[in-house]
Design a protein around this motif. Structure first.
Motif, short mmCIF file in Angstrom:
data_model
loop_
_atom_site.label_atom_id
_atom_site.label_comp_id
_atom_site.label_asym_id
_atom_site.label_seq_id
_atom_site.Cartn_x
_atom_site.Cartn_y
_atom_site.Cartn_z
N THR A 91 55.84 -23.01 -29.63
CA THR A 91 55.79 -21.88 -28.68
C THR A 91 55.39 -22.34 -27.29
N SER A 92 54.95 -23.57 -27.15
CA SER A 92 54.59 -24.05 -25.80
C SER A 92 55.86 -24.48 -25.07
N PRO A 142 55.26 -25.55 -36.43
CA PRO A 142 53.82 -25.30 -36.36
C PRO A 142 53.39 -24.08 -37.16
N ARG A 143 52.13 -24.12 -37.52
CA ARG A 143 51.51 -23.03 -38.26
C ARG A 143 50.51 -22.35 -37.32
N LEU A 200 47.18 -26.25 -23.92
CA LEU A 200 46.34 -25.97 -25.09
C LEU A 200 47.21 -25.62 -26.30
N ILE A 201 48.20 -24.75 -26.06
CA ILE A 201 49.07 -24.32 -27.16
C ILE A 201 49.90 -25.51 -27.66
N GLU A 202 50.44 -26.26 -26.72
CA GLU A 202 51.21 -27.45 -27.07
C GLU A 202 50.40 -28.35 -28.01
N GLN A 203 49.16 -28.61 -27.63
CA GLN A 203 48.34 -29.54 -28.41
C GLN A 203 47.86 -28.91 -29.71
N ILE A 250 43.10 -18.76 -28.37
CA ILE A 250 44.01 -19.82 -28.81
C ILE A 250 43.34 -20.66 -29.90
N ALA A 251 42.09 -21.06 -29.64
CA ALA A 251 41.39 -21.96 -30.57
C ALA A 251 41.29 -21.35 -31.96
#
Lengths: 617, 617
Positions: B112-113, B136-137, B314-317, B377-378
């Motif tokens: 989604t990033s 991704p989950r 952040l989302i990418e990682q 996000i976290a």
């Protein structure tokens, strides 16, 4: 035989060539300077590290001058280009005149130790013998020539004045050390060390100046918890190898990197001759464990040791100039069984020799029994004692046990007995001790040994890292140094595994310089932080060369930088390899300063405007 | 081109061959064992070190058996010969089933990033891309998938049970640890760590389990002061060099020697792809500093950073599986000028990026402003926070100053905010701190950050030893670990000088394993001393091979021993090179034991005779 066919010989030749180069090499950007005392022959050496300017674009000539930094220098005249070095001649006799002037010693006709005489007359030792052995000096009948004796009489010796200058350096002037106050656990951190302060510390027994009158070559230094923390490096051959040349090279190598004293722990061949070479060429005090040599004299059979053989060994070594003796007089017969249930029994070599002797004869330790006679010898030459901890723990499991602390109490009793003779004393400490048990060692030592200086091996804070015991022990050494230990005996990476080579010796020394310096900082030694600040300023300003030159080991710092950024231009680059050229945190801080300055100016402007406004009303 | 004419290429090829060998090599006398938990797929790995017998001449078969020692094992299945290793496939997904069973996550259609998508569609990254990227989950709408969330609900996850087994080992049974009680400054040292204890510690925020649902390959571990002290190793490329292969090799190399987590601090090329390779092959949690990559995305110009770019990073990682993020949200605008008069300003890279941004825009730190969104996000991926100390001191002079402690107070405020979201938090700490100021750091952190785990870099206890900062910092690290720090970030010898190579990484790891273990001993961790005792017993009994095999670094221990005594026979010799064959302190201790036994027998005899005598009356 061609070079190619004998690689081992090549290696030896190369090592000798390297040793010769190392002997007189000076460190980069460094020069030897001397600070003179009250008389012309008190000349205290320092290493002066010159620094480059900081480009500012602000000052008149666009630079800020960075004053040179003086550092304590143990390397002796080897790093003084004005002095001709000849190992065959030995070092100049710096203290001879002071000793002569005191007029309490006499030069003997010759050696008085039977063994010393025998070796001198032994044709087989001729080839390896130091060529210019002086006749030994000894106290005149009824005289006591120890620095402790003088101190108690209120006499400030040239040695004490020398030490005061040496401990002070010159940097005290005008240095801003916001946080120089450490937490010193009762040590006295005075702003300026005076000769009188040195005298008082020696007189009280809190500090010692190892300075055998037969080692006038040594540059005076002090061991005490109100002074810089010192480090000792052990060298010495063993039955398995190493030559005289190699041991002398190790000594000069160790002092070059910062060893404050050297212990010669030789147990191999030609111990007597090796020691002579080392002492004649050593700018720092030399310590020994006489029982090691005594044991060699009886063929390695501990039960064959006698007081007579030991006594002759003490005299032999005192007349050569040994500055301190490790004496394991605290290993009492009744303490020996206390070690039976230990995980690692008795691991001190001296301790186990004495334990073996006591058991074999079922008699009290003859060092304890003859302790007053040992003092008589020591005070005739000013040999200090390092009372050995023969029952120190050899593993975490055995730390701080009954055997260890029982011996410590006896060492305290012996300290008092030595002091009655005005013999200088320090106390050896462990060993293997986990961090939470280190402080108790220092406290017990101060209490039971009446504040005599503590001299510890590490301690190692874990047993699980053979090959890295310089590190396991540096942790403990730094802590116990902070708590008040006066001298730290280094541990090399080879501890428990083998004999240290030159690299190991250097690794051990640098690691222990770190521990001692960290302790000085934590204790709040007034001058300790000067070098940290100079190096950090250089680092912050990208003065790479200055950063290397201020490092404890400039060679390694420079070599590591070269690995990533070998180009010469990088040494003045305003970035480092970690972040790369695009972004740099240090650069940003420059902006912060301008911003903060801007804020200050704004405030000033507001203030000014405010007051103008006020006036307008 | 022939091999001879391109030595550099040779070197690269040799390095790759060596890396391949290192990847799956097992340490000597070691085998991988698993302890099973309550379900078949909870299999907790240990390294079992087998030991040789002690010859006694007393027992039935003349030997004493020495039980094998289990040690905590971070090396993953690389050291399990039953598992086929293929870096191109990545590691088995150990935790996948546990995550699926919780039924609170969903598999997304794709990344989604925006950046992640762009890289995936960029033909130029094809050659360097990990070939088997999973979709991704993410937490289902409205769900919170953090271990903290589960813990607060009273749920014991398989991760928690796994950790309980891992922290306990099996050695607790029947081990006599006379002195296992350390001094733990308020930490809870329980005799047996239960899954419920793990849950409680996580629920209270005193411990974290970094475990992104997109990193199911990682073996659960815990960071908290009531558990074993952990260490982190930093790797990562920079603008100046290093390839993906090299970084993956550094990761497996670091975990082989004991790194409990890895931080990928890449700032060079292909950061996204490098990270994917590392995560897919890492058996330990991976941390990052997302602002580093965000900065690369804006061409290295800090003021061009935006919340949107950062958020996408952040989302990418998170979707790749990063287990913890360093977030420098405590660098507030008003704190920045506090650093203006420092000797070394702001030395944290993340700290100076944010300071620069704040100053350029004269706005509050956008990480602080958007902190709740970061938490959102976290918690959707269970990424833990490592709240960065952007204003940590970069020199002894700047330690414990207003800027540092002001930020720490803000980190405490952010901790509470994160906990409101059930996001796991640890706090980063300094830096350069002299020994006497270390304890204050721990105390301030515990007070202001509500006992969230502390994670410190060193601290370095002096600035004057570039090239040896693994040692200057290990002193501080061991101490602060003892005082309660949960994880120690390693420092390599190259700190301040350059990029660490494989040797530097290993030196850093071993040094930090020493510091962490010394801290465990001092805190009184119930199991810590087992290995020390086993090694010391081996040492005392001249079981050289066992001594090497029990060492943190068996290779180095053995190699050093070989230097002085290379012969195979010496490995069972009842003497070592230090004293030579004639005299041995360890041997003497055997005599002491016989003597003490004799004394005991005498006592028994006297007693017996005494009582016989008594009866006779």
């Amino acid at each position: 035989m061609s070079q190619l066919t004998n690689p081992h010989l090549n290696q030896v030749v190369n090592q000798h060539e390297q040793d010769a180069k190392d002997l007189t090499r000076t460190l980069p950007a460094s020069r030897k300077v001397y600070v003179q005392g009250s008389r012309a022959d008190i000349r205290v050496p320092f290493r002066e590290i010159s620094l480059t300017d900081t480009p500012t674009g602000l000052a008149q000539d666009g630079v800020e001058k960075n004053p040179p930094i003086l550092v304590y220098d143990t390397s002796g005249v080897y790093t003084d280009p004005d002095v001709q070095i000849d190992l065959n001649q030995g070092l100049p006799k710096l203290r001879e005149q002071w000793i002569v002037e005191r007029d309490d010693t006499e030069i003997l006709d010759g050696l008085t130790s039977a063994f010393g005489k025998a070796r001198l007359n032994d044709i087989r030792t001729q080839g390896i013998r130091f060529a210019h052995i002086s006749k030994p000096r000894r106290a005149k009948q009824g005289k006591n020539v120890t620095q402790l004796h003088y101190a108690k009489q209120g006499i400030i010796t040239p040695e004490m004045e020398y030490i005061a200058i040496r401990e002070n350096g010159r940097q005290a002037d005008g240095v801003d050390l916001r946080q120089h106050q450490g937490q010193n656990f009762g040590a006295k951190m005075v702003r300026e060390i005076t000769p009188e302060f040195v005298r008082q510390e020696v007189a009280s027994g809190r500090a010692i100046i190892p300075s055998n009158i037969n080692h006038p070559e040594s540059e005076p230094m002090i061991i005490g918890r109100n002074f810089l923390v010192k480090i000792n490096a052990n060298i010495g051959n063993s039955a398995l190898g190493s030559s005289i040349d190699e041991e002398v090279a190790k000594m000069t190598w160790a002092t070059r990197w910062g060893a404050d004293t050297i212990m010669d722990l030789s147990t191999g061949k030609n111990i007597h001759e090796t020691r002579e070479w080392i002492i004649r060429n050593s700018p720092v005090p030399i310590g020994t464990v006489p029982i090691y040599q005594a044991l060699e004299k009886v063929g390695g059979v501990a039960e064959d040791l006698t007081w007579e053989i030991f006594k002759d060994t003490l005299i032999e070594q005192a007349e050569q100039g040994v500055d301190y003796f490790t004496i394991h007089a605290g290993v009492l017969l009744r303490y020996v069984p206390m070690t039976a249930n230990r995980l690692t029994g008795i691991v001190s070599r001296g301790g186990s020799i004495m334990a073996q002797w006591c058991l074999a004869h079922h008699k009290e330790n003859f060092l304890y029994e003859h302790f007053d006679e040992i003092c008589e010898i020591a005070k005739a030459y000013d040999v200090a004692f390092s009372l050995g901890d023969g029952l120190r723990p050899g593993s975490i499991q055995d730390a701080n046990d009954e055997a260890q602390f029982s011996e410590l109490i006896t060492l305290g009793e012996l300290t008092k007995r030595a002091w009655e003779h005005d013999v200088q004393v320090m106390i050896e400490g462990p060993g293997h001790v986990p961090m939470h048990m280190i402080k108790e060692n220092m406290e017990m030592q101060l209490t039971h040994c009446h504040e005599a200086p503590f001299y510890t091996l590490g301690p190692l804070t874990t047993d699980i890292a053979p090959g890295y015991d310089h590190i396991t022990s540096a942790i403990g050494a730094a802590m116990i140094g902070w708590y008040g230990t006066a001298m730290l005996c280094y541990v090399t990476p080879k501890e428990h595994l083998g004999l240290p080579n030159k690299k190991d010796v250097k690794d051990g020394i640098i690691t222990y310089k770190i521990a001692a310096h960290a302790a000085d900082l934590a204790k709040g030694h007034p001058l300790a932080q000067v070098r940290d600040n100079a190096l950090s300023k250089a680092r912050f300003e990208f003065r790479w060369e200055d950063q290397f030159n201020l490092a404890l080991d400039p060679d390694t710092a420079r070599a590591m930088h070269d690995e990533t950024m070998p180009k010469e231009a990088h040494k003045s680059a305003h970035f480092c390899s970690m972040c790369g050229p695009k972004f740099c945190s240090m650069k940003i801080t420059q902006n912060v300063r301008e911003y903060a300055k801007g804020m200050d100016e704004m405030k000033e402007k507001f203030k000014e405007e405010g007051s103008r406004l006020y006036r307008a009303i």
